[in-house]
Design a protein around this motif. Structure first.
Motif, short mmCIF file in Angstrom:
data_model
loop_
_atom_site.label_atom_id
_atom_site.label_comp_id
_atom_site.label_asym_id
_atom_site.label_seq_id
_atom_site.Cartn_x
_atom_site.Cartn_y
_atom_site.Cartn_z
N GLY A 81 -10.89 -38.88 75.33
CA GLY A 81 -10.62 -38.90 76.52
C GLY A 81 -10.86 -37.43 77.22
O GLY A 81 -11.15 -36.47 76.44
N GLU A 82 -11.12 -37.18 78.27
CA GLU A 82 -11.44 -36.06 79.22
C GLU A 82 -10.44 -34.88 78.82
O GLU A 82 -10.72 -33.80 78.39
CB GLU A 82 -11.57 -36.28 80.62
N ARG B 243 -9.40 -29.43 73.75
CA ARG B 243 -10.06 -29.04 72.23
C ARG B 243 -10.86 -27.64 72.89
O ARG B 243 -11.05 -26.86 72.17
CB ARG B 243 -10.96 -29.97 72.04
N TRP B 244 -11.50 -27.89 74.01
CA TRP B 244 -12.39 -26.66 74.61
C TRP B 244 -11.55 -25.50 74.70
O TRP B 244 -11.99 -24.40 74.42
CB TRP B 244 -13.18 -27.21 75.80
N ARG C 230 -12.23 -22.17 72.46
CA ARG C 230 -12.48 -20.87 73.35
C ARG C 230 -11.32 -19.41 72.81
O ARG C 230 -11.53 -18.49 72.56
CB ARG C 230 -12.19 -20.88 74.89
N THR C 231 -10.09 -19.99 72.74
CA THR C 231 -8.98 -19.25 72.47
C THR C 231 -9.26 -18.81 70.87
O THR C 231 -8.95 -17.26 70.52
CB THR C 231 -7.64 -19.63 72.56
N ASP C 232 -9.28 -19.61 70.05
CA ASP C 232 -9.12 -19.50 68.64
C ASP C 232 -10.48 -19.42 67.77
O ASP C 232 -10.47 -19.16 66.39
CB ASP C 232 -8.18 -20.44 67.87
N GLY C 233 -11.55 -20.20 68.35
CA GLY C 233 -12.65 -20.27 67.58
C GLY C 233 -13.99 -19.76 67.93
O GLY C 233 -14.65 -19.24 67.18
N LEU C 234 -14.08 -19.45 69.15
CA LEU C 234 -15.46 -18.96 69.66
C LEU C 234 -15.97 -17.48 69.26
O LEU C 234 -17.01 -17.21 68.97
CB LEU C 234 -15.24 -19.04 71.39
N LEU D 165 -16.46 -30.38 69.43
CA LEU D 165 -17.15 -31.07 70.82
C LEU D 165 -17.92 -32.05 70.93
O LEU D 165 -18.25 -32.47 71.68
CB LEU D 165 -17.02 -29.98 71.77
N SER D 166 -18.72 -32.20 69.94
CA SER D 166 -19.95 -33.11 69.93
C SER D 166 -19.52 -34.50 70.21
O SER D 166 -20.30 -35.22 71.10
CB SER D 166 -20.63 -33.11 68.48
#
Length: 463
Positions: free
Chosen positions: A201-202, A208-209, A213-217, A235-236
């Motif tokens: 779901g959204e 997850r996004w 952004r906080t821990d992986g980007l 995110l795929s």
């Protein structure tokens, strides 16, 4: 807003409420909107249990977002959608444009039947940052190579997120709809066995996004090729089902020129590129883009299917390959770097057709996407896009030692090898006591099969 009009919002691969241009268009066009999803057996059948189950969970989440006002019917959309539109006296049906081969044919047929009823089918937006077909060379022809496509894609840019708000729309109560196809509940989840899927779901996609952004980007460019690390976005699946729109992600990345953000934008561009290829060459979902490869010799017969089964089961005797196939079975997902290795092994070590592997992936992957799956398989096979020569044959041992240098990924998914420490796990046949008796010996000699693959390539290339 027109007076006393009803629209139908037909959800497909756009199972969200935020940044939903078709939802915004439906709300602007009519006083009332009926939310509709059609369970299409032509799509559900080949999908496989992980993808079907994730879809069903997304539908439950979407229905909850709409306070239960989602009409779900089962059948052929070409019959069901006009019937629903007739039942609610709709003047318009709104969709997110489907750019895949089947979706285009289906929507053309729906459009014709709706037109016979005086109803307009309105497509707004696509599941991509830039709609397929928009990015072209100066002479108007499509790109066949990713790098120049990406440059023009970035220059083209994309729209800002759409301000869609379900709270501002008067939704039709699906229980009040009479005369159309029968409403059905969301089907029960498939029996997944030990397979565990991500939250659907959204809301789950946005969470997850935010976590990524906080821990992986920031470290995405350095960690994304290491399957033992949590270095990818995961995110795929949310992008495939439209729980998130890539434009939302790109808007959040605006102004961030870090290496991680740039690498992530490249991946979104690659997704758009493969959709663009499919748009221009819809036959490439089933056939070689490079038609020379139609003459490639593949193994067939009972022996070939036995090798396919060993590959599917993660019993090839090559630990990095087997870990990837077992991850696929356990999670309905496989790390992107490992996807390339297992694909190369099937095509160039086992000499089996790429579409056999692509079909298995589409059945097993929760994020199985036709454009990305088929064309990434063709990229590995050498028959597809970009400068990916057939004579590049991935060595599963050296690839494992490079991208899983400590062996942690292999030991996670291949428990038979957990007693072998470090990178030695990639060559268990060299262990002091030999290959553990519950793990198979290598099913092929990679060096020999590499030469055989090159020989077969020479037959079609003249090399």
């Amino acid at each position: 807003m027109a007076g006393n009009e009803t629209s139908v919002l037909w959800f497909r691969r756009d199972l969200r409420c935020g940044d939903h241009p078709a939802m915004a268009a439906a709300g602007e066009r009519a006083d009332r909107v009926l939310a509709l999803f059609v369970l299409d057996d032509r799509l559900l059948g080949p999908a496989g249990a992980p993808r079907r189950t994730f879809l069903f969970r997304c539908l439950r989440a979407l229905s909850e977002q709409l306070d239960g006002r989602l009409l779900i019917v089962r059948g052929d959309p070409v019959e069901a959608v006009p019937s629903v539109a007739r039942a609610v006296s709709a003047s318009t049906v709104h969709v997110t444009t489907d750019t895949g081969p089947y979706g285009r044919r289906r929507d053309d047929a729906v459009c014709r039947l709706l037109a016979d009823q005086g109803v307009e089918l309105i497509g707004t937006g696509t599941p991509y940052a830039v709609s397929p077909g928009r990015v072209r060379k100066p002479d108007g022809t499509p790109y066949r190579v990713f790098t120049p496509f990406r440059r023009v894609w970035g220059d083209h840019g994309w729209r800002q997120p759409s301000a869609s708000d379900p709270a501002e729309i008067a939704w039709v109560d699906p229980d009040a709809v009479r005369g159309g196809p029968a409403s059905v509940p969301v089907p029960a989840d498939d029996d997944l066995g030990e397979t565990r899927l991500p939250a659907a779901g959204e809301r789950a996609g946005l969470d997850r996004w935010a976590d990524f952004r906080t821990d992986g980007l920031a470290e995405y460019d350095r960690k994304r090729d290491r399957p033992a690390l949590d270095g990818t976005s995961r995110l795929s699946v949310y992008l495939h089902w439209g729980c998130l729109h890539p434009r939302t992600l790109l808007a959040d990345l605006a102004g961030d020129q870090g290496e991680g953000a740039n690498a992530f934008r490249r991946e979104l561009a690659w997704r758009d590129f493969l959709a663009d290829v499919l748009w221009h060459r819809p036959e490439s979902a089933r056939r070689n883009l490079d038609r020379r490869f139609d003459g490639m010799t593949h193994d067939t017969g009972a022996g070939a299917y036995e090798r396919l089964a060993r590959w599917q089961a993660g019993q090839t005797g090559f630990p990095f390959v087997d870990a990837g196939m077992r991850q696929l079975a356990r999670e309905g997902w496989m790390h992107n770097r490992v996807r390339m290795i297992v694909a190369s092994f099937l095509v160039k070590d086992l000499h089996l057709p790429w579409w056999w592997g692509a079909r298995h992936f589409m059945s097993a992957l929760v994020d199985g996407d036709l454009a990305s799956n088929q064309h990434n398989w063709q990229w590995v096979a050498g028959s597809g896009t970009d400068a990916a020569p057939y004579f590049r044959v991935f060595n599963p041992v050296t690839q494992g030692r490079r991208f899983d240098p400590d062996g942690d990924y292999v030991r996670r998914y291949v428990p038979e090898l957990r007693t072998i420490e470090g990178k030695a796990v990639h060559e268990p046949w060299k262990a002091k006591d030999g290959v553990p008796e519950d793990y198979p010996e290598p099913m092929v000699d990679h060096a020999e099969e590499r030469q055989e693959a090159l020989r077969r390539y020479g037959e079609i290339s003249g090399r």
